[in-house]
Motif scaffolding. Structure first.
Motif, PDB file in Angstrom:
ATOM      1  N   ALA A  80       6.541   6.304 -26.752  1.00 22.99           N
ATOM      2  CA  ALA A  80       6.527   6.461 -25.298  1.00 22.99           C
ATOM      3  C   ALA A  80       5.870   7.764 -24.888  1.00 22.99           C
ATOM      4  CB  ALA A  80       7.957   6.408 -24.749  1.00 22.99           C
ATOM      5  N   MET A  81       5.273   7.735 -23.683  1.00 24.05           N
ATOM      6  CA  MET A  81       4.723   8.904 -23.006  1.00 24.05           C
ATOM      7  C   MET A  81       5.486   9.132 -21.709  1.00 24.05           C
ATOM      8  SD  MET A  81       0.612   8.411 -23.103  1.00 24.05           S
ATOM      9  CE  MET A  81      -0.361   8.416 -24.595  1.00 24.05           C
ATOM     10  N   ASP A  82       5.396  10.372 -21.200  1.00 22.02           N
ATOM     11  CA  ASP A  82       5.930  10.652 -19.882  1.00 22.02           C
ATOM     12  C   ASP A  82       4.816  10.547 -18.839  1.00 22.02           C
ATOM     13  OD1 ASP A  82       4.422  13.004 -20.043  1.00 22.02           O
ATOM     14  OD2 ASP A  82       6.147  14.283 -20.486  1.00 22.02           O
ATOM     15  N   GLY A  83       5.131  10.921 -17.593  1.00 20.81           N
ATOM     16  CA  GLY A  83       4.163  10.795 -16.516  1.00 20.81           C
ATOM     17  C   GLY A  83       3.006  11.762 -16.606  1.00 20.81           C
ATOM     18  N   ASN A  84       3.095  12.758 -17.495  1.00 15.31           N
ATOM     19  CA  ASN A  84       1.971  13.651 -17.753  1.00 15.31           C
ATOM     20  C   ASN A  84       1.191  13.231 -18.983  1.00 15.31           C
ATOM     21  OD1 ASN A  84       2.525  15.520 -15.609  1.00 15.31           O
ATOM     22  ND2 ASN A  84       4.265  16.262 -16.802  1.00 15.31           N
ATOM     23  N   TRP A  85       1.524  12.071 -19.543  1.00 19.20           N
ATOM     24  CA  TRP A  85       0.865  11.476 -20.696  1.00 19.20           C
ATOM     25  C   TRP A  85       1.052  12.307 -21.960  1.00 19.20           C
ATOM     26  CZ3 TRP A  85       1.206   7.592 -18.017  1.00 19.20           C
ATOM     27  CH2 TRP A  85       0.755   7.530 -16.702  1.00 19.20           C
TER      28      TRP A  85
ATOM     29  N   PRO B 267       0.814  -1.215   0.000  1.00 18.69           N
ATOM     30  CA  PRO B 267       0.000   0.000   0.000  1.00 18.69           C
ATOM     31  C   PRO B 267       0.842   1.257   0.000  1.00 18.69           C
ATOM     32  CG  PRO B 267      -0.035  -1.034   2.168  1.00 18.69           C
ATOM     33  CD  PRO B 267       0.649  -2.002   1.242  1.00 18.69           C
ATOM     34  N   HIS B 268       2.044   1.210   0.541  1.00 18.54           N
ATOM     35  CA  HIS B 268       2.869   2.409   0.600  1.00 18.54           C
ATOM     36  C   HIS B 268       3.376   2.797  -0.782  1.00 18.54           C
ATOM     37  CE1 HIS B 268       2.650   2.018   4.908  1.00 18.54           C
ATOM     38  NE2 HIS B 268       3.151   0.815   4.851  1.00 18.54           N
ATOM     39  N   GLN B 269       3.323   1.886  -1.740  1.00 18.24           N
ATOM     40  CA  GLN B 269       3.747   2.192  -3.095  1.00 18.24           C
ATOM     41  C   GLN B 269       2.573   2.382  -4.024  1.00 18.24           C
ATOM     42  OE1 GLN B 269       6.399  -0.951  -4.254  1.00 18.24           O
ATOM     43  NE2 GLN B 269       8.073  -0.187  -2.997  1.00 18.24           N
ATOM     44  N   TYR B 270       1.369   2.354  -3.502  1.00 15.19           N
ATOM     45  CA  TYR B 270       0.174   2.482  -4.340  1.00 15.19           C
ATOM     46  C   TYR B 270      -0.734   3.532  -3.735  1.00 15.19           C
ATOM     47  CZ  TYR B 270      -3.321   0.809  -7.678  1.00 15.19           C
ATOM     48  OH  TYR B 270      -4.216   0.705  -8.702  1.00 15.19           O
ATOM     49  N   PRO B 271      -0.499   4.815  -4.001  1.00 14.76           N
ATOM     50  CA  PRO B 271      -1.356   5.861  -3.446  1.00 14.76           C
ATOM     51  C   PRO B 271      -2.731   5.814  -4.068  1.00 14.76           C
ATOM     52  CG  PRO B 271       0.148   6.790  -5.060  1.00 14.76           C
ATOM     53  CD  PRO B 271       0.528   5.353  -4.889  1.00 14.76           C
ATOM     54  N   SER B 272      -3.651   6.586  -3.509  1.00 12.22           N
ATOM     55  CA  SER B 272      -4.982   6.648  -4.095  1.00 12.22           C
ATOM     56  C   SER B 272      -4.895   7.146  -5.519  1.00 12.22           C
ATOM     57  CB  SER B 272      -5.878   7.588  -3.287  1.00 12.22           C
ATOM     58  OG  SER B 272      -5.578   8.940  -3.598  1.00 12.22           O
ATOM     59  N   ARG B 273      -5.909   6.792  -6.313  1.00 10.59           N
ATOM     60  CA  ARG B 273      -5.896   7.214  -7.712  1.00 10.59           C
ATOM     61  C   ARG B 273      -5.961   8.719  -7.845  1.00 10.59           C
ATOM     62  NH1 ARG B 273     -10.595   3.569  -9.698  1.00 10.59           N
ATOM     63  NH2 ARG B 273     -11.292   4.207  -7.666  1.00 10.59           N
ATOM     64  N   ARG B 274      -6.640   9.374  -6.899  1.00 15.74           N
ATOM     65  CA  ARG B 274      -6.710  10.833  -6.946  1.00 15.74           C
ATOM     66  C   ARG B 274      -5.299  11.413  -6.822  1.00 15.74           C
ATOM     67  NH1 ARG B 274     -10.789  14.465  -4.777  1.00 15.74           N
ATOM     68  NH2 ARG B 274     -11.690  12.703  -3.668  1.00 15.74           N
ATOM     69  N   ARG B 275      -4.514  10.921  -5.828  1.00 11.93           N
ATOM     70  CA  ARG B 275      -3.168  11.442  -5.644  1.00 11.93           C
ATOM     71  C   ARG B 275      -2.268  11.039  -6.795  1.00 11.93           C
ATOM     72  NH1 ARG B 275      -3.746   9.291  -0.500  1.00 11.93           N
ATOM     73  NH2 ARG B 275      -1.919   7.955  -0.748  1.00 11.93           N
ATOM     74  N   ALA B 276      -2.463   9.827  -7.326  1.00 14.64           N
ATOM     75  CA  ALA B 276      -1.633   9.392  -8.443  1.00 14.64           C
ATOM     76  C   ALA B 276      -1.833  10.281  -9.645  1.00 14.64           C
ATOM     77  CB  ALA B 276      -1.961   7.936  -8.801  1.00 14.64           C
ATOM     78  N   LEU B 277      -3.102  10.609  -9.932  1.00 15.02           N
ATOM     79  CA  LEU B 277      -3.373  11.462 -11.079  1.00 15.02           C
ATOM     80  C   LEU B 277      -2.873  12.871 -10.831  1.00 15.02           C
ATOM     81  CD1 LEU B 277      -4.543  11.723 -13.862  1.00 15.02           C
ATOM     82  CD2 LEU B 277      -6.740  12.261 -12.851  1.00 15.02           C
ATOM     83  N   ALA B 278      -3.063  13.377  -9.618  1.00 13.90           N
ATOM     84  CA  ALA B 278      -2.586  14.720  -9.318  1.00 13.90           C
ATOM     85  C   ALA B 278      -1.076  14.797  -9.470  1.00 13.90           C
ATOM     86  CB  ALA B 278      -2.989  15.118  -7.900  1.00 13.90           C
ATOM     87  N   THR B 279      -0.384  13.732  -9.060  1.00 13.23           N
ATOM     88  CA  THR B 279       1.063  13.702  -9.202  1.00 13.23           C
ATOM     89  C   THR B 279       1.456  13.622 -10.660  1.00 13.23           C
ATOM     90  OG1 THR B 279       1.298  12.622  -7.067  1.00 13.23           O
ATOM     91  CG2 THR B 279       3.153  12.438  -8.592  1.00 13.23           C
ATOM     92  N   ALA B 280       0.758  12.743 -11.417  1.00 13.77           N
ATOM     93  CA  ALA B 280       1.133  12.532 -12.812  1.00 13.77           C
ATOM     94  C   ALA B 280       0.818  13.737 -13.661  1.00 13.77           C
ATOM     95  CB  ALA B 280       0.408  11.307 -13.366  1.00 13.77           C
ATOM     96  N   THR B 281      -0.265  14.444 -13.356  1.00 12.73           N
ATOM     97  CA  THR B 281      -0.680  15.568 -14.191  1.00 12.73           C
ATOM     98  C   THR B 281      -0.314  16.879 -13.531  1.00 12.73           C
ATOM     99  OG1 THR B 281      -2.842  15.616 -13.147  1.00 12.73           O
ATOM    100  CG2 THR B 281      -2.584  14.260 -15.112  1.00 12.73           C
ATOM    101  N   GLY B 282       0.322  17.165 -12.644  1.00 12.61           N
ATOM    102  CA  GLY B 282       0.716  18.363 -11.832  1.00 12.61           C
ATOM    103  C   GLY B 282       0.455  17.881 -10.468  1.00 12.61           C
TER     104      GLY B 282
END
Length: 548
Positions: A452-457, A6-21
Motif C-alpha cells: 500500500a501507498m499513502d496519499g503522497n505515494w 463534480p464536487h467530489q472530483y477536483p481538478s487534477r492540479r488541485r488533486a495532485l497539490a493536495t496529494a503531494t502537499g
C-alpha cells in the motif's frame, strides 16, 4: 466515491497539490452539418451487424487526443510515471486500435523518474496533445511536466524515433496543439482560465500568450484543451472533470473573443457502473462524418475510451448523438475505406522474441537498461536491493483488458539468488502478487497482499505473505485474474502451476481499490528484485493475456 459528482472530483492540479502537499488541433471543414436532436432513433431493438460496441478500447487510455492523417487515425494518451510515455494508438476505422509506439521514449525529467532516491508516481505524462503538420510531414507531441515546463517531441512516423525538439519555460497545462491553415502553431491550455500561445514557426519557442477565456463560476472548472479550426472558426474543446464537456468558439481568430456552449453534462455513460464520458477529442472521417472520442472513469481498471457520432447545428456547434438519452453502448460503425491490414491485437501471447519490447509494454518508471534483455524470452536481472516493490526498478507493466481478463506467465527461476523476489503483480497504490521467493537455497511460490501507498505515494506497507507452497524444479507458471468492472471494489485472484496445465489457487482474493486519485488503473506487472544483493535473474518465457 461517485466519480460523476463534480464536487467530489477536483481538478487534477488541485488533486495532485493536495496529494503531494486524439485531435491535437486540426484545420477541418464541416460536412453534413445538421440541427438533429441529441437523441438519435432508438437503436436498441435490433442491432445491425455493422455496429461497434462501447468502450471501443477496454483498456486504460486516458485524456485521449485523436487525429486523422490520410486514411489513418492516431490517438495519444496519458501515462503518468510509466516509461516510455505517451503511447500513440493507430486505427483505420476508429473502432479497432493498436499501440504503434510512444512519443516520449524516456522520462528524462529528473532522478525521481528513475526511482533513484525519489519516485515520480502520479507525475510525468498528464493530458497532452498530438498533432500532424503537413508542411513537413511531421508528428508533434506537446505536454507539460511537473507544472514547470513544456516539452515538444517530433517524429516523421509514429513508431519513432521520436526526439525532443524543444523545452519551453511556460507549463502549458492540459494543452491542445493546433496547426493552423497558414502553418502557424498555436497552443490552448489552462485550468479555469484558458490561454492561447503562439509558437515560433519552427515550434521551438513561445512568441506570445494571452488569456482568452475565464470559466464562469456557475460552470466551475474547465481544462483538458483540444484546439481546432473548423470552417474558419476556432474551437477550444474543454472538459469539466469529471462530468461535463464544453466548447468555446471564436470567429475572430485564435485569440478570441470566445463564446461558450455546453456539449454534455451528467450524461449517462455506456459502461455500467462507470462515469460520464468526457475529456477527449473530435475527429472527422474521410467521408465527412464527425466523432467524439472520450473516456469513461471505470476504476479499478482506469479510464476507458468510448466513441460517439457528432452532428453540427447550422450555426456551428457540435451535438453528440445519443441513444435513449445516453451515450450509446453501440452505434453504426463509421463508414471508412477498407483497412489495409488488421491491427495488432492488444491481447494475446508474447514470447519476447526480437530485439525490443513490443509497444504494449511500459516500465514502472525508467528502467535500468543494463539489467534486462529480450530475444530468448524476457530476462530480468535484479536491479534494486529493496523490500519494497514500489521502489524496485525494472518492473514491467501491461494494461488489463476489461471487463475481466487473465495473465499467465511461464517463469524460469533457476538463476534466482537468496533474497530475491520475482513474480506477477496486480499493481496500483494498493497491490498484491504471486511469485517466487528464494531464501537459504529454498524456493517457494507465495501470494503476498497488503502492499500500500499513502496519499503522497509513499509506501506504507510492503505486503504480507498470505499463502505459500513448495516450488520444485526451475520453472513455474503464474496466473493472475482481474475483474475490473467499475462501480465497486473488485477481486483479483492468483494461482500457479508446475506443468502449465493444472493450476492451483493460492491465497485469498485480493480486493482491488476503485478510488480515482492514483489516476492510472490497475496493471499486470512482471518484477524481479533483490532483498540482499544483486546478481540474480529470472527469464519470462511466455506471457499470455486472455479474456473469457
Amino acid at each position: 466515491m461517485d466519480l460523476s459528482c463534480p464536487h467530489q472530483y477536483p481538478s487534477r492540479r488541485r488533486a495532485l497539490a493536495t496529494a503531494t502537499g486524439l485531435a491535437g488541433g486540426a484545420v477541418l471543414a464541416l460536412a453534413g452539418a445538421s440541427s438533429a436532436a441529441a437523441s438519435a432513433p432508438d437503436q436498441g431493438a435490433a442491432l445491425a451487424a455493422d455496429q461497434y460496441q462501447n468502450p471501443v478500447i477496454w483498456q486504460d487510455f486516458a485524456d485521449i487526443d485523436v487525429i486523422r492523417v490520410g486514411d489513418t487515425y492516431y490517438a495519444s494518451a496519458s501515462t503518468m510515471h510509466y516509461s516510455p510515455g505517451a503511447p500513440v494508438l493507430r486505427s483505420y476505422d476508429l473502432v479497432n486500435w493498436e499501440i504503434a509506439g510512444h512519443s516520449v521514449p524516456v522520462l528524462d525529467f529528473g532522478a525521481k523518474y528513475d526511482l533513484n532516491g525519489a519516485r515520480g508516481y502520479v507525475r510525468g505524462i498528464w493530458a497532452s496533445s498530438l498533432a500532424y503538420r503537413p508542411s513537413n510531414r511531421t508528428f508533434y507531441w506537446l505536454g507539460q511536466i511537473d507544472f514547470a515546463r513544456t516539452y515538444l517531441y517530433t517524429a516523421t512516423a509514429v513508431e519513432g524515433p521520436w526526439s525532443r525538439l524543444t523545452t519551453i519555460s511556460t507549463p502549458y497545462y492540459d494543452a491542445g496543439l493546433l496547426v493552423d491553415s497558414d502553418d502557424s502553431l498555436y497552443v490552448a491550455y489552462g485550468n479555469t482560465t484558458i490561454s492561447v500561445a503562439q509558437l515560433s514557426p519552427d515550434g521551438r519557442q513561445q512568441v506570445r500568450t494571452r488569456e482568452v477565456f475565464t470559466t464562469p463560476p456557475s460552470v466551475g472548472t474547465l481544462e483538458g484543451s483540444r484546439f481546432y479550426k473548423i470552417d474558419g472558426q476556432y474551437y477550444i474543446f474543454l472538459t469539466r472533470p469529471a462530468n461535463g464537456q464544453y466548447i468555446l468558439k471564436s470567429s475572430g481568430g485564435p485569440f478570441g473573443p470566445y463564446t461558450m456552449r455546453q456539449v454534455l453534462l451528467d450524461l449517462r455513460g455506456p459502461i455500467p457502473g462507470g462515469g460520464v464520458p468526457h475529456q477527449g477529442g473530435l475527429v472527422r472521417t474521410q467521408q465527412g462524418a464527425w466523432y467524439y472520442m472520450a473516456f469513461v472513469d471505470a476504476y479499478p481498471g482506469g479510464r476507458m475510451p468510448v466513441l460517439a457520432p457528432v452532428t453540427w447545428t447550422p450555426d456551428g456547434w457540435p451535438v453528440v448523438q445519443l441513444v435513449n438519452g445516453a451515450w450509446g453502448t453501440s452505434y453504426p460503425s463509421p463508414a471508412v475505406p477498407p483497412p489495409p491490414r488488421q491491427v495488432t491485437p492488444m491481447i494475446g501471447v508474447d514470447t519476447f522474441d526480437g530485439t525490443t519490447l513490443k509497444p504494449r509494454w511500459e516500465w514502472n518508471h525508467n528502467p535500468d537498461n543494463t539489467k534486462w534483455s529480450v530475444g530468448d524470452g524476457l530476462t530480468l536481472r535484479t536491479a534494486t536491493v529493496t523490500q519494497d516493490l514500489y521502489g524496485a526498478r525494472n518492473t514491467l507493466t501491461h494494461r488489463i483488458q476489461g471487463p475481466t481478463s487473465t495473465a499467465t506467465v511461464q517463469l524460469d527461476h533457476s538463476a534466482m539468488r537468496d533474497g530475491d523476489r520475482a513474480g506477477l503483480a496486480l499493481l496500483r497504490d494498493s497491490s498484491a502478487w504471486i511469485g517466487i521467493t528464494r531464501d537459504r537455497g529454498a524456493t517457494r511460490v507465495v501470494m503476498v497482499n497488503g502492499l500500500a501507498m499513502d496519499g503522497n505515494w509513499n509506501t506504507t506497507h510492503t505486503g504480507t505473505e498470505a499463502a505459500s507452497a513448495p516450488a520444485p524444479g526451475g520453472r513455474v507458471w503464474l496466473r493472475a485474474h482481474a475483474d475490473i468492472r467499475p462501480g465497486a471494489p473488485r477481486p483479483g485472484t492468483f494461482s500457479y502451476s508446475t506443468d502449465g496445465t493444472t493450476f492451483t489457487r493460492l491465497g485469498p482474493a485480493f480486493t482491488m481499490g476503485n478510488d480515482w486519485r492514483f489516476f492510472m488503473g490497475y496493471r499486470f506487472a512482471l518484477f524481479n528484485h533483490a532483498t540482499q544483493a544483486l546478481g540474480g535473474a529470472i527469464r519470462v518465457l511466455r506471457f499470455e493475456l486472455s479474456t473469457p
